[in-house]
Design a protein around this motif. Structure first.
Motif, PDB file in Angstrom:
ATOM      1  N   LYS A   1       0.987 -18.483  -1.274  1.00 33.70           N
ATOM      2  CA  LYS A   1       2.419 -18.638  -1.562  1.00 33.70           C
ATOM      3  C   LYS A   1       2.811 -20.099  -1.784  1.00 33.70           C
ATOM      4  O   LYS A   1       3.842 -20.369  -2.378  1.00 33.70           O
ATOM      5  CB  LYS A   1       3.272 -18.030  -0.437  1.00 33.70           C
ATOM      6  CG  LYS A   1       3.227 -16.518  -0.370  1.00 33.70           C
ATOM      7  CD  LYS A   1       3.693 -15.844  -1.637  1.00 33.70           C
ATOM      8  CE  LYS A   1       5.180 -15.647  -1.643  1.00 33.70           C
ATOM      9  NZ  LYS A   1       5.674 -14.892  -2.786  1.00 33.70           N
TER      10      LYS A   1
ATOM     11  N   ASP B   1       0.493 -11.813  -6.139  1.00 37.17           N
ATOM     12  CA  ASP B   1       0.887 -12.024  -7.533  1.00 37.17           C
ATOM     13  C   ASP B   1       1.891 -10.984  -8.017  1.00 37.17           C
ATOM     14  O   ASP B   1       2.733 -11.278  -8.869  1.00 37.17           O
ATOM     15  CB  ASP B   1      -0.341 -12.006  -8.448  1.00 37.17           C
ATOM     16  CG  ASP B   1      -1.253 -13.202  -8.236  1.00 37.17           C
ATOM     17  OD1 ASP B   1      -0.816 -14.194  -7.601  1.00 37.17           O
ATOM     18  OD2 ASP B   1      -2.418 -13.145  -8.698  1.00 37.17           O
ATOM     19  N   ARG B   2       1.810  -9.783  -7.482  1.00 34.71           N
ATOM     20  CA  ARG B   2       2.712  -8.706  -7.915  1.00 34.71           C
ATOM     21  C   ARG B   2       3.972  -8.620  -7.060  1.00 34.71           C
ATOM     22  O   ARG B   2       4.799  -7.726  -7.260  1.00 34.71           O
ATOM     23  CB  ARG B   2       1.970  -7.376  -7.909  1.00 34.71           C
ATOM     24  CG  ARG B   2       0.952  -7.297  -9.024  1.00 34.71           C
ATOM     25  CD  ARG B   2       0.213  -5.986  -9.022  1.00 34.71           C
ATOM     26  NE  ARG B   2      -0.744  -5.899 -10.098  1.00 34.71           N
ATOM     27  CZ  ARG B   2      -1.976  -6.394 -10.077  1.00 34.71           C
ATOM     28  NH1 ARG B   2      -2.404  -7.020  -9.010  1.00 34.71           N
ATOM     29  NH2 ARG B   2      -2.783  -6.260 -11.110  1.00 34.71           N
ATOM     30  N   GLY B   3       4.104  -9.528  -6.095  1.00 38.84           N
ATOM     31  CA  GLY B   3       5.331  -9.605  -5.317  1.00 38.84           C
ATOM     32  C   GLY B   3       5.488  -8.565  -4.223  1.00 38.84           C
ATOM     33  O   GLY B   3       6.607  -8.278  -3.800  1.00 38.84           O
ATOM     34  N   PHE B   4       4.390  -8.026  -3.741  1.00 37.62           N
ATOM     35  CA  PHE B   4       4.480  -7.075  -2.633  1.00 37.62           C
ATOM     36  C   PHE B   4       5.042  -7.795  -1.404  1.00 37.62           C
ATOM     37  O   PHE B   4       4.820  -8.986  -1.208  1.00 37.62           O
ATOM     38  CB  PHE B   4       3.085  -6.526  -2.295  1.00 37.62           C
ATOM     39  CG  PHE B   4       2.657  -5.375  -3.144  1.00 37.62           C
ATOM     40  CD1 PHE B   4       2.488  -4.115  -2.586  1.00 37.62           C
ATOM     41  CD2 PHE B   4       2.408  -5.537  -4.498  1.00 37.62           C
ATOM     42  CE1 PHE B   4       2.070  -3.042  -3.371  1.00 37.62           C
ATOM     43  CE2 PHE B   4       2.001  -4.478  -5.281  1.00 37.62           C
ATOM     44  CZ  PHE B   4       1.833  -3.221  -4.721  1.00 37.62           C
TER      45      PHE B   4
ATOM     46  N   TYR C   1      -2.359 -15.488   2.773  1.00 36.37           N
ATOM     47  CA  TYR C   1      -1.060 -15.196   2.158  1.00 36.37           C
ATOM     48  C   TYR C   1      -0.213 -16.461   2.080  1.00 36.37           C
ATOM     49  O   TYR C   1       0.330 -16.798   1.029  1.00 36.37           O
ATOM     50  CB  TYR C   1      -0.330 -14.117   2.957  1.00 36.37           C
ATOM     51  CG  TYR C   1       1.065 -13.849   2.457  1.00 36.37           C
ATOM     52  CD1 TYR C   1       1.294 -12.916   1.454  1.00 36.37           C
ATOM     53  CD2 TYR C   1       2.154 -14.540   2.979  1.00 36.37           C
ATOM     54  CE1 TYR C   1       2.570 -12.674   0.981  1.00 36.37           C
ATOM     55  CE2 TYR C   1       3.439 -14.316   2.509  1.00 36.37           C
ATOM     56  CZ  TYR C   1       3.651 -13.380   1.512  1.00 36.37           C
ATOM     57  OH  TYR C   1       4.920 -13.153   1.031  1.00 36.37           O
TER      58      TYR C   1
ATOM     59  N   LYS D   1      -4.707 -11.650  -3.005  1.00 38.13           N
ATOM     60  CA  LYS D   1      -4.087 -12.331  -4.132  1.00 38.13           C
ATOM     61  C   LYS D   1      -3.409 -11.399  -5.131  1.00 38.13           C
ATOM     62  O   LYS D   1      -2.276 -11.672  -5.546  1.00 38.13           O
ATOM     63  CB  LYS D   1      -5.088 -13.228  -4.841  1.00 38.13           C
ATOM     64  CG  LYS D   1      -4.439 -14.028  -5.968  1.00 38.13           C
ATOM     65  CD  LYS D   1      -5.272 -15.161  -6.415  1.00 38.13           C
ATOM     66  CE  LYS D   1      -4.707 -15.969  -7.546  1.00 38.13           C
ATOM     67  NZ  LYS D   1      -3.309 -15.983  -7.764  1.00 38.13           N
ATOM     68  N   PRO D   2      -4.034 -10.290  -5.542  1.00 42.39           N
ATOM     69  CA  PRO D   2      -3.345  -9.422  -6.511  1.00 42.39           C
ATOM     70  C   PRO D   2      -1.994  -8.906  -6.008  1.00 42.39           C
ATOM     71  O   PRO D   2      -1.049  -8.770  -6.783  1.00 42.39           O
ATOM     72  CB  PRO D   2      -4.324  -8.260  -6.716  1.00 42.39           C
ATOM     73  CG  PRO D   2      -5.643  -8.783  -6.294  1.00 42.39           C
ATOM     74  CD  PRO D   2      -5.378  -9.802  -5.245  1.00 42.39           C
ATOM     75  N   PHE D   3      -1.886  -8.648  -4.722  1.00 47.36           N
ATOM     76  CA  PHE D   3      -0.630  -8.157  -4.162  1.00 47.36           C
ATOM     77  C   PHE D   3       0.404  -9.273  -4.061  1.00 47.36           C
ATOM     78  O   PHE D   3       1.594  -9.035  -4.265  1.00 47.36           O
ATOM     79  CB  PHE D   3      -0.873  -7.506  -2.797  1.00 47.36           C
ATOM     80  CG  PHE D   3      -1.725  -6.270  -2.901  1.00 47.36           C
ATOM     81  CD1 PHE D   3      -1.193  -5.085  -3.375  1.00 47.36           C
ATOM     82  CD2 PHE D   3      -3.068  -6.301  -2.553  1.00 47.36           C
ATOM     83  CE1 PHE D   3      -1.976  -3.942  -3.494  1.00 47.36           C
ATOM     84  CE2 PHE D   3      -3.859  -5.170  -2.665  1.00 47.36           C
ATOM     85  CZ  PHE D   3      -3.315  -3.973  -3.139  1.00 47.36           C
TER      86      PHE D   3
END
Length: 124
Positions: free
Chosen positions: A78, A46-49, A74, A42-44
């Protein structure tokens, strides 16, 4: 002082009893794996990775038996599903696995932790 010792003894006894009641059940393993996957992805998201980077990292986390779980997490995240919803979906998927498979655990061990334990044993 005596009352403090009695209180401390009671507190320690309750703590030990509650820890003795913790067991590695299928439910606990499946819930822990679901929480871990969502917590790592989730953190990735949220940061748009990029999806490819997130899934590559997810591959390092899970065993082959649930290799599709990071991608599923994922995709669900999304579509604006909440973390709790995604955890519940993954948990239900994992609970469908055979108990003998789950008992082998669903996540790969953290190699850094294993290396630290090896160094600790060498020190003794």
């Amino acid at each position: 002082m005596k009352n403090l010792l009695i209180t401390a003894f009671l507190f320690i006894s309750v703590q030990l009893f509650s820890q003795a009641e913790m067991k590695l059940t299928k439910e606990n393993i499946c819930r822990g794996a679901a929480v871990s996957i969502v917590g790592n992805i989730k953190p990735f998201v949220d940061r748009g990775f990029p999806k490819s980077e997130i899934l590559e990292m997810g591959k390092e986390l899970v065993k082959d038996v649930i290799k599709d779980a990071p991608e599923k997490a994922y995709n669900l995240l999304k579509t604006n599903k909440s973390s709790d919803e995604v955890i519940e979906i993954l948990y239900n998927d994992f609970m469908k696995l055979d108990k003998s498979v789950v008992s082998q655990f669903l996540l790969k061990p953290d190699m850094d932790d294993l290396e630290d334990e090896e160094y600790d044993e060498d020190d003794e």
